[in-house]
Design a protein around this motif. Structure first.
Motif, short mmCIF file in Angstrom:
data_model
loop_
_atom_site.label_atom_id
_atom_site.label_comp_id
_atom_site.label_asym_id
_atom_site.label_seq_id
_atom_site.Cartn_x
_atom_site.Cartn_y
_atom_site.Cartn_z
N SER A 222 32.90 42.61 41.87
CA SER A 222 33.63 43.64 41.13
C SER A 222 32.86 44.95 41.10
CB SER A 222 33.90 43.14 39.71
OG SER A 222 34.55 44.13 38.94
N PHE A 288 41.35 43.83 34.45
CA PHE A 288 41.64 43.76 35.89
C PHE A 288 42.62 44.86 36.29
CE2 PHE A 288 44.61 42.25 39.17
CZ PHE A 288 43.73 42.02 40.23
N ASP A 291 40.79 48.21 36.25
CA ASP A 291 39.82 48.41 37.32
C ASP A 291 40.48 48.56 38.69
OD1 ASP A 291 37.83 48.23 35.46
OD2 ASP A 291 37.29 46.13 35.91
N THR A 292 41.57 47.85 38.92
CA THR A 292 42.16 47.80 40.26
C THR A 292 43.41 48.65 40.40
OG1 THR A 292 43.51 45.86 39.70
CG2 THR A 292 41.29 45.47 40.57
N GLN A 318 39.65 34.06 36.22
CA GLN A 318 38.69 34.96 36.85
C GLN A 318 38.67 34.78 38.36
OE1 GLN A 318 35.27 33.70 34.55
NE2 GLN A 318 35.29 35.59 33.32
N LEU A 321 41.99 36.12 39.98
CA LEU A 321 42.02 37.59 40.02
C LEU A 321 41.01 38.14 41.02
CD1 LEU A 321 42.39 38.41 36.20
CD2 LEU A 321 44.18 38.33 37.97
N ALA A 322 39.85 37.47 41.14
CA ALA A 322 38.87 37.91 42.13
C ALA A 322 39.42 37.77 43.54
CB ALA A 322 37.57 37.10 41.98
N ARG A 325 41.84 40.55 44.12
CA ARG A 325 41.11 41.81 44.33
C ARG A 325 40.56 41.88 45.76
NH1 ARG A 325 37.81 44.89 40.58
NH2 ARG A 325 38.01 43.19 39.08
#
Length: 406
Positions: A222, A288, A291-292, A318, A321-322, A325
């Protein structure tokens, strides 16, 4: 069983109740076939012969009873009993004018209570000579050495010595095999303990790898993404870049706390989910989205579950979502938390480019599957190229008040 190696002089010898069955039967045979016939034979004899024989038989009986019933008593030496037995056999033979039968029936005692084959042969040989001489002297004022009793005594001694040595050899072989099996068992136990230790170390490494992947690795990924975005938008979108730098700082602090916890004795900050699990997941989803820039639609029911289930839901969110991303290139993420009568379902979908599930070899998906399996749950991944991805984590719930320690 080696009759000549019974640990009768060892302080650790078991009590009489632990005497082998064979020894008990030998005692019965000795009384019935060895002591009783002479007692009956002299019942009609003159007073001197009768009472002397009874006295000798009584001495034999009490001596044997003492050494058999109290084998661990150091004052009752088996060698002393064998000496008494040798002298008593000769004395009975002298008084009665014959003692071959009592000698032959008494032969097992020499092998049971002697310290070894040499001592058994010596004591029984001495008893044979003394009994033969006493029998000859007691029967005839001018004794003849070569008599029927002498022949039976000699034959009994030879046969008894042969049988005793054979049993001793068989017993030694049995002891050697038992010792070998004991050593092999000890080696197997040591190998099993080492295998358990290695398995425990492997399990611990896997646990740490999973925790690092789900916390530190995701945080660093991240940070990298946010740093790249902040650098590219530093001039064009300074406000957005400032927010991204703030997120970088916050993520770095969280990673530092996670790292300190992993090498210390305290649980990681994410290892204890405080408050409602739905509120915790919503904070993660909101961050999330911030940030994205990916739109997030969340429908999170208020679920009451144990701490381990909360942590599993947190880690699955987590990780999902990672992956969005890093790989999905999605524009929208939908998260749904649904309670059921026996469990809870967490569904996270995205409209990204998808992937071939059968060909996927990521550590993150395997880690999620194992984490859920440890709690009796399962992970279902549905995706295809161009059609987005659906992650469904299903977990059984534990009634409040029965939570396990993390």
């Amino acid at each position: 069983m080696d009759l000549s190696r019974q640990p009768v002089v060892d302080a650790a010898t078991p009590p009489a109740s632990a005497v082998p069955v064979a020894h008990r039967w030998n005692a019965v045979v000795w009384v019935l076939c060895g002591l009783l016939p002479p007692a009956i034979a002299v019942s009609d004899a003159t007073g001197g012969t009768k009472y002397t024989t009874y006295g000798l038989l009584a001495v034999l009986t009490f001596s044997y009873a003492a050494v058999a019933m109290f084998p661990s008593n150091p004052a009752l030496r088996p060698s002393a009993y064998l000496a008494i037995l040798t002298v008593a056999l000769g004395a009975v033979a002298y008084v009665m004018g014959g003692g071959a039968a009592l000698f032959i029936v008494s032969l097992p005692h020499f092998w049971i209570y002697a310290s070894g084959p040499a001592a058994a042969l010596s004591f029984s040989g001495g008893a044979a000579v003394l009994t033969a001489l006493a029998s000859a002297a007691g029967r005839d004022p001018e004794p003849r050495v070569l008599t029927g009793d002498t022949a039976f005594i000699a034959l009994g001694y030879v046969v008894g010595a042969g049988v005793g040595l054979l049993v001793h050899r068989i017993s030694e072989q049995g002891e050697a095999r038992a010792q070998l099996l004991t050593e092999q068992l000890a080696d197997t136990q040591a190998e099993l303990a080492e295998a358990h230790r290695r398995q425990g170390a492997a399990d611990e490494r896997e646990r740490l790898a999973r925790e690092i992947h789900d916390t530190l690795a995701q945080g660093f990924a991240s940070i990298i993404v946010l740093a790249e975005a902040a650098r590219s938008g530093l001039d064009a979108e300074p406000t957005r870049a400032t927010q991204q730098l703030t997120s970088i700082e916050q993520t770095a602090r969280e990673n530092l706390a996670e790292a300190r916890a992993l090498v210390g004795a305290t649980p990681p900050p994410g290892g204890a989910v405080q408050g409602s699990v739905s509120a915790t997941l919503r904070r993660i989803l909101d961050r999330f989205a911030e940030d994205t820039g990916i739109a997030v639609d969340a429908d999170l029911a208020d679920v009451d579950c144990d701490q381990q289930t909360r942590i599993a839901l947190l880690r699955c969110t987590q990780e999902s979502l990672a992956n969005v991303r890093k790989h999905a290139r999605a524009s929208t993420v939908v998260a749904v938390l649904t309670p059921g009568p026996y469990g809870v379902d967490l569904e996270i979908t995205d409209d990204g480019r998808g992937f071939d599930v059968a060909a996927a070899r990521g550590f993150g998906l395997d880690g999620m599957r194992k984490r859920l399996a440890e709690l009796g749950g399962e992970l279902t991944v549905t995706s295809s190229l161009g059609d987005g991805t659906r992650i469904l984590a299903s977990l059984p719930t534990t009634a409040p008040g029965h939570e396990e320690l993390v």
